[in-house]
Write a protein that holds these residues in place. Structure first.
Motif, PDB file in Angstrom:
ATOM      1  N   MET A 164      -1.524   3.279   3.111  1.00 32.96           N
ATOM      2  CA  MET A 164      -0.477   3.921   3.873  1.00 32.96           C
ATOM      3  C   MET A 164       0.901   3.451   3.391  1.00 32.96           C
ATOM      4  O   MET A 164       1.811   4.247   3.221  1.00 32.96           O
ATOM      5  N   TRP A 165       1.023   2.136   3.202  1.00 31.93           N
ATOM      6  CA  TRP A 165       2.312   1.576   2.778  1.00 31.93           C
ATOM      7  C   TRP A 165       2.729   2.147   1.429  1.00 31.93           C
ATOM      8  O   TRP A 165       3.893   2.471   1.214  1.00 31.93           O
ATOM      9  N   GLY A 166       1.784   2.273   0.517  1.00 28.66           N
ATOM     10  CA  GLY A 166       2.082   2.813  -0.799  1.00 28.66           C
ATOM     11  C   GLY A 166       2.607   4.246  -0.721  1.00 28.66           C
ATOM     12  O   GLY A 166       3.540   4.613  -1.432  1.00 28.66           O
ATOM     13  N   TRP A 167       2.000   5.052   0.143  1.00 30.37           N
ATOM     14  CA  TRP A 167       2.458   6.437   0.295  1.00 30.37           C
ATOM     15  C   TRP A 167       3.856   6.490   0.892  1.00 30.37           C
ATOM     16  O   TRP A 167       4.677   7.321   0.498  1.00 30.37           O
TER      17      TRP A 167
ATOM     18  N   LEU B  11       6.220   4.275   0.581  1.00 33.62           N
ATOM     19  CA  LEU B  11       7.164   3.910  -0.478  1.00 33.62           C
ATOM     20  C   LEU B  11       7.394   5.062  -1.447  1.00 33.62           C
ATOM     21  O   LEU B  11       8.530   5.360  -1.828  1.00 33.62           O
ATOM     22  N   ARG B  12       6.320   5.722  -1.836  1.00 34.71           N
ATOM     23  CA  ARG B  12       6.456   6.837  -2.777  1.00 34.71           C
ATOM     24  C   ARG B  12       7.259   7.989  -2.169  1.00 34.71           C
ATOM     25  O   ARG B  12       8.077   8.618  -2.843  1.00 34.71           O
ATOM     26  N   ILE B  13       7.029   8.279  -0.906  1.00 33.26           N
ATOM     27  CA  ILE B  13       7.774   9.352  -0.244  1.00 33.26           C
ATOM     28  C   ILE B  13       9.253   9.001  -0.150  1.00 33.26           C
ATOM     29  O   ILE B  13      10.116   9.840  -0.430  1.00 33.26           O
ATOM     30  N   VAL B  14       9.561   7.765   0.232  1.00 33.85           N
ATOM     31  CA  VAL B  14      10.962   7.343   0.345  1.00 33.85           C
ATOM     32  C   VAL B  14      11.661   7.442  -1.005  1.00 33.85           C
ATOM     33  O   VAL B  14      12.791   7.933  -1.103  1.00 33.85           O
TER      34      VAL B  14
END
Length: 97
Positions: A1-4, A6-9
């Protein structure tokens, strides 16, 4: 979840920087407009700074809602327990064959 997250931001930020800081494009593509862009640039970057600050203010309350081990000792214990569980499962699979 955290990785997604970061990628979205990062993707959203990369998409909106040229819209907020419009002086970047003339500086790169049009040498004749450099003077105008140089004058407008600092104000636009200040606007982007406020956008980033707003994002941090929105993010701060969510820190307390995020799950995770904040203690290195507890994280290490969880990792060791996970490794033991993996080894038990592998041993059970090997005993079946």
């Amino acid at each position: 979840m955290w990785g997604w997250i970061l990628r979205i931001v990062v993707a959203v930020s990369a998409a909106f920087v040229p819209l907020v800081v419009t002086s970047v494009t003339p500086l790169v593509e049009h040498g004749a407009e450099v003077q105008k862009a140089a004058q407008e640039g600092p104000g636009q970057w200040q606007t982007w700074w406020w956008v980033c600050l707003g994002g941090q203010v929105v993010f701060l309350p969510f820190i307390f809602a995020m799950a995770g081990r904040w203690s290195p000792r507890r994280a290490r214990e969880d990792a060791e327990e996970h490794q033991r569980a993996v080894e038990r499962e592998l041993a059970a699979l090997e005993s079946r064959t």
